[in-house]
Design a protein around this motif. Structure first.
Motif, PDB file in Angstrom:
ATOM      1  N   MET A 454       0.806  -1.402   0.139  1.00 18.55           N
ATOM      2  CA  MET A 454       0.214  -0.038  -0.096  1.00 18.55           C
ATOM      3  C   MET A 454       0.879   1.477   0.395  1.00 18.55           C
ATOM      4  N   ARG A 455       0.541   2.095  -0.596  1.00 12.28           N
ATOM      5  CA  ARG A 455       1.231   3.072  -0.798  1.00 12.28           C
ATOM      6  C   ARG A 455       0.653   4.408  -0.082  1.00 12.28           C
ATOM      7  N   LEU A 456       1.118   4.855   0.953  1.00 12.47           N
ATOM      8  CA  LEU A 456       0.252   5.776   1.498  1.00 12.47           C
ATOM      9  C   LEU A 456       0.310   7.426   0.642  1.00 12.47           C
ATOM     10  N   LYS A 457      -1.385   7.864   1.304  1.00 19.93           N
ATOM     11  CA  LYS A 457      -1.810   9.391   0.602  1.00 19.93           C
ATOM     12  C   LYS A 457      -0.961  10.323   2.257  1.00 19.93           C
ATOM     13  N   TYR A 458      -0.638  11.545   1.394  1.00 24.21           N
ATOM     14  CA  TYR A 458       0.017  12.416   2.165  1.00 24.21           C
ATOM     15  C   TYR A 458      -0.797  13.092   2.921  1.00 24.21           C
ATOM     16  N   LYS A 459      -2.142  13.458   2.301  1.00 27.59           N
ATOM     17  CA  LYS A 459      -3.571  13.963   2.814  1.00 27.59           C
ATOM     18  C   LYS A 459      -4.089  13.441   3.250  1.00 27.59           C
ATOM     19  N   GLU A 460      -4.496  11.700   3.735  1.00 33.48           N
ATOM     20  CA  GLU A 460      -5.025  11.614   4.526  1.00 33.48           C
ATOM     21  C   GLU A 460      -4.706  10.571   5.479  1.00 33.48           C
ATOM     22  N   PRO A 461      -5.872  10.415   6.176  1.00 32.30           N
ATOM     23  CA  PRO A 461      -5.197   9.744   7.871  1.00 32.30           C
ATOM     24  C   PRO A 461      -4.504   8.217   7.209  1.00 32.30           C
ATOM     25  N   SER A 462      -3.434   7.634   7.680  1.00 36.83           N
ATOM     26  CA  SER A 462      -3.473   6.161   7.284  1.00 36.83           C
ATOM     27  C   SER A 462      -4.769   5.256   7.163  1.00 36.83           C
ATOM     28  N   GLY A 463      -4.484   3.898   7.081  1.00 35.27           N
ATOM     29  CA  GLY A 463      -5.513   2.158   7.557  1.00 35.27           C
ATOM     30  C   GLY A 463      -4.515   2.027   8.729  1.00 35.27           C
ATOM     31  N   THR A 464      -5.729   0.769   9.800  1.00 41.14           N
ATOM     32  CA  THR A 464      -4.332   1.025   9.959  1.00 41.14           C
ATOM     33  C   THR A 464      -3.166   0.463  10.327  1.00 41.14           C
ATOM     34  N   VAL A 465      -2.460   0.886  11.302  1.00 37.19           N
ATOM     35  CA  VAL A 465      -0.946   0.499  11.791  1.00 37.19           C
ATOM     36  C   VAL A 465      -1.153  -1.461  11.522  1.00 37.19           C
ATOM     37  N   VAL A 466      -0.326  -1.466  10.801  1.00 40.48           N
ATOM     38  CA  VAL A 466       0.372  -3.111  11.671  1.00 40.48           C
ATOM     39  C   VAL A 466       1.404  -3.226  11.397  1.00 40.48           C
ATOM     40  N   ASN A 467       1.944  -4.587  10.712  1.00 40.81           N
ATOM     41  CA  ASN A 467       3.305  -4.632  11.013  1.00 40.81           C
ATOM     42  C   ASN A 467       4.242  -4.247   9.245  1.00 40.81           C
ATOM     43  N   VAL A 468       4.109  -2.664   9.470  1.00 37.24           N
ATOM     44  CA  VAL A 468       4.297  -2.249   7.681  1.00 37.24           C
ATOM     45  C   VAL A 468       6.045  -3.245   7.231  1.00 37.24           C
ATOM     46  N   ARG A 469       6.435  -3.430   7.845  1.00 39.85           N
ATOM     47  CA  ARG A 469       7.673  -4.148   7.163  1.00 39.85           C
ATOM     48  C   ARG A 469       6.760  -5.275   6.036  1.00 39.85           C
ATOM     49  N   LYS A 470       5.374  -6.237   6.967  1.00 38.39           N
ATOM     50  CA  LYS A 470       5.031  -8.071   6.089  1.00 38.39           C
ATOM     51  C   LYS A 470       4.455  -6.916   5.101  1.00 38.39           C
ATOM     52  N   SER A 471       3.951  -6.267   5.368  1.00 40.31           N
ATOM     53  CA  SER A 471       2.545  -5.198   4.804  1.00 40.31           C
ATOM     54  C   SER A 471       2.843  -4.416   3.211  1.00 40.31           C
ATOM     55  N   MET A 472       4.685  -4.280   3.960  1.00 37.28           N
ATOM     56  CA  MET A 472       5.399  -3.261   2.633  1.00 37.28           C
ATOM     57  C   MET A 472       4.830  -2.688   2.066  1.00 37.28           C
ATOM     58  N   TRP A 473       4.129  -1.524   2.922  1.00 34.19           N
ATOM     59  CA  TRP A 473       3.693  -0.039   3.070  1.00 34.19           C
ATOM     60  C   TRP A 473       4.685   0.418   2.685  1.00 34.19           C
ATOM     61  N   ILE A 474       4.148   1.615   1.875  1.00 33.02           N
ATOM     62  CA  ILE A 474       5.174   2.611   0.462  1.00 33.02           C
ATOM     63  C   ILE A 474       4.914   3.940   1.334  1.00 33.02           C
ATOM     64  N   HIS A 475       6.688   4.988   1.096  1.00 29.98           N
ATOM     65  CA  HIS A 475       6.483   6.021   1.366  1.00 29.98           C
ATOM     66  C   HIS A 475       4.726   6.420   0.049  1.00 29.98           C
ATOM     67  N   PRO A 476       4.963   7.520   0.959  1.00 22.96           N
ATOM     68  CA  PRO A 476       3.651   8.918   0.387  1.00 22.96           C
ATOM     69  C   PRO A 476       4.244   9.110  -1.279  1.00 22.96           C
ATOM     70  N   GLU A 477       5.497   9.593  -0.736  1.00 18.82           N
ATOM     71  CA  GLU A 477       6.023  10.127  -2.200  1.00 18.82           C
ATOM     72  C   GLU A 477       7.472   9.335  -3.326  1.00 18.82           C
ATOM     73  N   LEU A 478       7.929   8.899  -1.902  1.00 17.74           N
ATOM     74  CA  LEU A 478       9.116   8.201  -2.065  1.00 17.74           C
ATOM     75  C   LEU A 478       8.892   6.834  -2.695  1.00 17.74           C
ATOM     76  N   ASP A 479      10.025   5.817  -3.175  1.00 19.52           N
ATOM     77  CA  ASP A 479      10.161   4.500  -3.643  1.00 19.52           C
ATOM     78  C   ASP A 479      11.382   3.097  -3.137  1.00 19.52           C
ATOM     79  N   ARG A 480      10.454   3.831  -1.534  1.00 15.17           N
ATOM     80  CA  ARG A 480      10.731   2.992  -0.647  1.00 15.17           C
ATOM     81  C   ARG A 480       9.840   2.671   0.661  1.00 15.17           C
ATOM     82  N   ALA A 481      10.251   1.398   1.630  1.00 10.51           N
ATOM     83  CA  ALA A 481       9.358   1.433   2.764  1.00 10.51           C
ATOM     84  C   ALA A 481       9.392   1.830   3.594  1.00 10.51           C
ATOM     85  N   ILE A 482       8.006   2.385   4.451  1.00 14.21           N
ATOM     86  CA  ILE A 482       8.215   3.235   5.409  1.00 14.21           C
ATOM     87  C   ILE A 482       9.108   2.261   6.473  1.00 14.21           C
ATOM     88  N   SER A 483       9.507   3.675   7.263  1.00  9.93           N
ATOM     89  CA  SER A 483      10.541   2.818   8.006  1.00  9.93           C
ATOM     90  C   SER A 483       9.727   3.064   9.343  1.00  9.93           C
TER      91      SER A 483
END
Length: 533
Positions: A454-483
């Motif tokens: 899931m690539r996050l949207k800057y202008k909205e709240p996120s969904g429920t934060v889980v283990n974002v490494r396993k879910s591979m959440w993506i930074h809204p603008e950068l091509d990298r995982a959320i830290s």
């Protein structure tokens, strides 16, 4: 006046931090079983001298003698409960069930003025249940609860035609006919790829040497035995079929069928062992043309909590609420079930904290993490930190969370396949929006959850934060995982809160936590009631 608090199932300390932020409480003890989460808790709550590793061993009488009266008990006991509706689980009973009962034991023995039990909103449903155990048959409080008959499917006849009588005999033979755990895991892994022959072949090749030896052992045992039961016959057939397939890669469907028959019996025996080992009372076994089932009875987890705590001698007035962290300043939509208990003699009604944020003024992902976008995260676990320059113009959420030092700004290194997916996805898109050519590493891409990649949207709240490494959440603008730190900010942990343990564990600790802002709102609502009593 300050109130004394203990936090059971504390995790990294999201609930504790929210309560601590009120400046009205003293945390006198906490309990957390996970070693990495315990390290995190110890680092951030140095004032808590008693940090237990196992709630089951806490002597609450000794605790009261040492620290005095406990005013508030908080905690989120994990509870998968028993759900016959979910057949995806390999086990019937989660040991976490007992942890809910341990939480209830703490309330019964400490009898605090108030308690807060936090868990997922689904706890309110009838899906989460406890199975009747042998000793429950002597407890009138439990027998008065609404009991539901459940049929636990042990074996489908279409997978393997074996009689109930034979299955009970095999179960009674202790471990004589049961596979070793390592062998079961290998066969189970192969069976998972029954609709994906390339994956099956790859896994088979990886385990071929050891597996061939184990299969030949099965055939050797059969030659030594004059008589074979139905389980051994299925094992022999599977061994012959798999060895044949390993040799010539032919008859894939027949090989899968042979595995299915053998593993179906093993799974049935494992379920029967699990019921026995957990002292579950089996009212009867049933058999028909379709399946063999064990008949048990169950009661809802929430009914159990009410049945014990609402009555003599404990007399708590319970209030059930589902709160969303987004209404209390978190930049994410995260619903949690909150059960609050107040001693009846307080003559008080619990009221949920007034929402501070509503549709139209919710905080967003941008509010939480945009100020650190240009800071490149580490990709390896490190104790190093990054100095943050002063940001005097910071307002709102950024001002509340930003620190002088940035710890845990660590993200997963991006491999070639993941990078191709990152580049293909726009804000708000996920794995299902990818071209089929980018989904080939998944055995069943259609079943992938919408939160994966899931690539996050800057202008909205996120969904429920889980283990974002396993879910591979993506930074809204950068091509990298959320830290880890960015995920922690979405959870409203300030930069001064430092996570310990492995990279995986830190991501998991963040995902498991109660957002401190939500916890603080709950804490203030409890304190305002106790102040008046």
């Amino acid at each position: 006046m300050k109130y004394t608090v203990i936090d059971l199932f504390a995790g990294a300390g999201g609930l504790s931090l929210g309560f601590k932020q009120t400046n009205r409480i003293n945390i006198v003890a906490a309990a957390e079983n996970n070693p990495n989460a315990r390290k995190t808790y110890k680092r951030n709550f140095k004032e808590v001298e008693r940090l237990y590793s196992d709630v089951r061993t806490i002597d609450y009488a000794e605790l009261k003698d040492s620290v005095g009266k406990v005013d508030i008990v908080i905690g989120g006991p994990p509870c998968q409960g028993f759900s016959n509706a979910n057949r995806q689980h390999s086990t019937i009973i989660s040991m976490n069930n007992r942890l809910v009962k341990e939480y209830v034991r703490a309330i019964c023995e400490l009898q605090p003025k108030a308690f807060v039990m936090e868990n997922v909103a689904m706890l309110r449903s009838q899906v989460h249940r406890f199975l009747i155990e042998e000793n429950d048959l002597q407890d009138e409080r439990i027998l008065k609860l609404t009991l539901k008959e459940d049929a636990i499917e042990l074996l489908q006849k279409q997978s393997c035609d074996i009689s109930l009588e034979d299955l009970i005999k095999l179960a009674a033979a202790d471990s004589q006919y049961k596979w070793a755990e390592s062998f079961y895991k290998t066969i189970n892994l192969l069976y998972r790829y029954r609709i994906n022959q390339p994956k099956f072949n790859s896994s088979l090749e990886k385990h071929s040497a050891k597996l061939a030896f184990q299969l030949k052992e099965i055939l050797g045992f059969s030659e030594e035995s004059e008589l074979t039961n139905v389980l051994q016959q299925y094992d022999i057939n599977m061994a012959n079929q798999l060895l044949h397939y390993m040799d010539c890669k032919q008859d894939f469907s027949e090989t899968i069928i042979s595995i299915e028959k053998a593993i179906s019996i093993q799974r049935a025996l494992m379920k029967m062992d699990e019921l026995r080992d957990n002292n579950i009372h089996i009212f009867e076994y049933r058999e028909n043309d379709e399946h063999i089932t064990a008949i048990v009875k169950s009661y809802a987890v929430l009914d159990y909590i009410k049945g014990i705590l609402e009555h003599e001698p404990y007399n708590y007035k319970l209030s059930e609420n589902t709160l969303n962290a987004i209404n209390y300043g978190a930049p994410q939509r995260r619903e949690r079930f909150i059960l609050v208990g107040l001693k009846d003699n307080l003559n008080a009604e619990y009221k949920i904290p007034t929402p501070q944020y509503t549709e139209g003024n919710y905080r967003t992902v941008y509010d939480a993490i945009s100020d650190i976008q240009e800071i490149t995260p580490f990709t390896e676990l490190t104790a190093d930190y990054i100095e943050l320059p002063p940001h005097p113009d910071a307002t709102g959420l950024e001002k509340e969370l930003r620190g002088k030092l940035l710890y845990n700004h660590i993200a997963t290194a991006t491999r070639e396949t993941a990078m191709a997916r990152f580049k293909a996805l726009k804000a708000g898109e996920n794995f299902h929006d990818l071209d089929p050519s980018l989904k080939t590493t998944y055995s069943n891409a259609a079943r992938t959850q919408n939160t994966i990649y899931m690539r996050l949207k800057y202008k909205e709240p996120s969904g429920t934060v889980v283990n974002v490494r396993k879910s591979m959440w993506i930074h809204p603008e950068l091509d990298r995982a959320i830290s880890i730190r960015e995920a922690a900010r979405l959870q409203t942990f300030p930069d001064t809160f430092i996570f310990e343990g492995t990279k995986d564990s830190q991501y998991q600790q963040v995902g498991n936590a109660v957002p401190p802002f939500l916890a603080r709102a709950i804490a203030n609502s409890i304190i305002s009631i106790l102040d008046k009593c």
